[in-house]
Design an enzyme around this catalytic site. Structure first.
Site: not given
Length: 556
Positions: A186, A486
């Site tokens: 993250h 992606c």
């Protein structure tokens, strides 16, 4: 004396400045018994502290927006977990103070997560941050977080919690270095979104002395301790050259000989759109829709609420391509109304498309909302399913899209090795593939993307991962269909050239990376990219693959 350390570079750019260390709260409160008549008061203190921390995390998320908002709201849900709170109150009933009850209850939950498979173990850092914030509030000590400083600095931490990374001030925090984490953690993703140079997975980073001058190269992962004047000048010149190249590079993505490679943006919601437009994104290659569902873990948002949010993104790219990933719930993104709470290993259980097929009403509502959002807009809408394993999955998703009356292309994400190996079979049911290299690496190497100890296996330069990308791209070409990337691999400019050489037809990344990738692609021909791809696949290690591709593209 100048020394060089090497971690994993996760966010481009160079930062030179003095070291400042992340502050931490008092981790372990004293163990003392309270009289029974004080239990109710202590339970009230614990509840108020939990609610205050949850509210603070949500407020930080609202300020940060985008992907950061989804991550912080997930942390707030963690703080308010009813089972965890029940355990806190039980411990207080038998004599613990509020702070000790919180500490011990979180410790027990932490042990469960750490032993519940690598994917959930990756949530431990987020859990520790929540615990520290609650305990700090109860003890009346400063919250853990970035240091106070009037002068710019390089931040050093064991790991950075999303709550800290999301609100870093780039005018003060020149860059950051962490001991743990990985290229797809993250914090790494948020660092790229902020445009802050960052290096992770550097053992011993915490031993750097406060005030030491370091130079951080977020592209190579190198840390130069006490850099010489010559090294500083060299790095600053390289940074200036990169900046000039970025400014000179505009327009659609393409190689120097005109081979088009559309450069798209990964977005988490409407708040990410302005940065994508400013960076010159040619559309959206990954619209993560989880952010909307994390607003309320008890029920799915209404069709109208979803349609309103989706339309804001679609309107930003008239005549452009917007690829929407339907809800990817499960594993590290649990939702109370969808995902089971007792799976022994959620990463290998019911997540992504599997969750939606178990709850078809949620999928139907989302597809109907997308159809409503796109109505009347001149946008090329494409919708894809996460965690597709085989043709059966692909057919089930395509059938659901058709039943919803969705006027769009239907696609499948390649995140599981089986999908890459059987890509041609899957393409009999859908019109495009999109490679999620973060999860594809995780499942190929059995290496959790959040665990720093296995970060070398999360390196997108691993030749085995490149083989799976090539297989997927070749299958798509044989079927006359497209195959994009992606995952975070697309944000590495050098690797973007290799992916192009492997046959990938579009690249999607965080907005901050688009100028770097555009400028690098524009310097090389398609043939050079193909030779670099072949050289990388011929290597045996990720490091050798990068070096081989670099040698080809630099003309060595």
């Amino acid at each position: 004396m100048e020394t060089t350390l090497r971690g994993v570079g996760v966010s481009h750019g160079v930062a030179i400045g003095e070291v400042r260390h992340m502050g931490t709260a008092v981790l372990e409160p004293p163990a003392k018994q309270i009289p029974a008549e004080e239990a109710e008061r202590e339970q009230g203190r614990a509840r108020k502290a939990v609610e205050a921390v949850a509210a603070d995390l949500i407020a930080r998320g609202n300020l940060a927006g985008g992907e950061a908002q989804a991550v912080l709201e997930a942390q707030a849900m963690m703080a308010q977990d009813p089972e965890l709170m029940a355990d806190v109150e039980r411990r207080i009933t038998v004599g613990s103070t509020a702070e000790r009850g919180v500490y011990d209850a979180f410790a027990a939950y932490r042990a469960l997560l750490a032993g519940a498979g690598e994917y959930l173990a990756g949530r431990v850092a987020d859990l520790d941050d929540v615990r520290n914030r609650i305990v700090a509030r109860l003890l009346g000590v400063p919250m853990p977080g970035v240091p106070d400083s009037d002068e710019p600095y390089v931040l050093i931490a064991r790991d950075l919690a999303p709550a800290d990374t999301a609100l870093l001030d780039p005018t003060l925090v020149l860059g950051f270095v962490t001991e743990e984490g990985g290229p797809t953690s993250h914090s790494a993703i948020l660092a790229r979104a902020l445009g802050v140079p960052a290096v992770v997975a550097l053992p011993g980073a915490g031993e750097l002395v406060e005030g030491t001058v370091v130079a951080v190269d977020g592209s190579t992962g190198e840390i130069f301790v006490d850099p010489s004047a010559e090294k500083r000048a060299e790095l600053e010149q390289a940074a200036a050259a990169r900046k000039a190249a970025l400014a000179a590079s505009t327009g659609p993505g393409a190689t120097s000989d005109g081979h088009k490679v559309p450069l798209l943006a990964n977005v988490g919601g409407p708040s990410d759109v302005p940065a994508a437009v400013e960076a010159g994104a040619e559309g959206v290659g990954l619209f993560r829709t989880e952010f909307l569902f994390l607003d309320d873990s008890k029920q799915a948002p209404s069709q109208e609420k979803q349609a309103e949010a989706y339309r804001k993104v679609l309107e930003a790219f008239p005549e452009g391509r917007v690829v929407v990933r339907v809800l990817d719930a499960g594993a590290d993104k649990p939702l109370d109304f969808l995902t089971p709470g007792d799976e022994p290993n959620p990463a290998l259980g019911v997540r992504g498309l599997r969750t939606l097929l178990d709850h078809p009403e949620v999928l139907r509502t989302q597809l109907a909302a997308l159809a409503q959002a796109a109505e009347g807009l001149p946008v090329y809408l494409e919708v894809m399913a996460p965690m597709v394993a085989d043709r059966t999955d692909a057919k089930a998703f395509a059938d659901a899209c058709r039943e919803a009356g969705l006027q769009a292309k239907f696609g499948a994400m390649v995140e599981i090795p089986s999908a890459a190996l059987r890509a041609r079979s899957i393409l009999q049911e859908v019109e495009f593939l999109s490679l999620g290299t973060n999860d594809l690496a995780q499942y190929t190497f059995a290496a959790d993307r959040q665990v720093g100890a296995v970060s070398r296996l999360q390196d997108p330069w691993q030749p085995a991962l490149l083989d799976l990308v090539a297989l997927s791209a070749e299958s798509a070409k044989a079927e006359g269909k497209s195959c994009g990337v992606c995952g975070e691999a697309a944000s590495d400019p050098l690797l973007a050239c290799v992916l192009t050489g492997l046959g990938v037809t579009s690249l999607s990344m965080g907005a901050a990376s688009i100028p770097y990738v555009r400028a690098t692609l524009a310097k090389h021909t398609l043939a050079q990219c193909e030779r670099a791809a072949s050289a990388a696949r011929a290597a045996d290690t990720a490091e050798d693959a990068r070096a081989a591709a670099q040698a080809v593209l630099s003309g060595e």
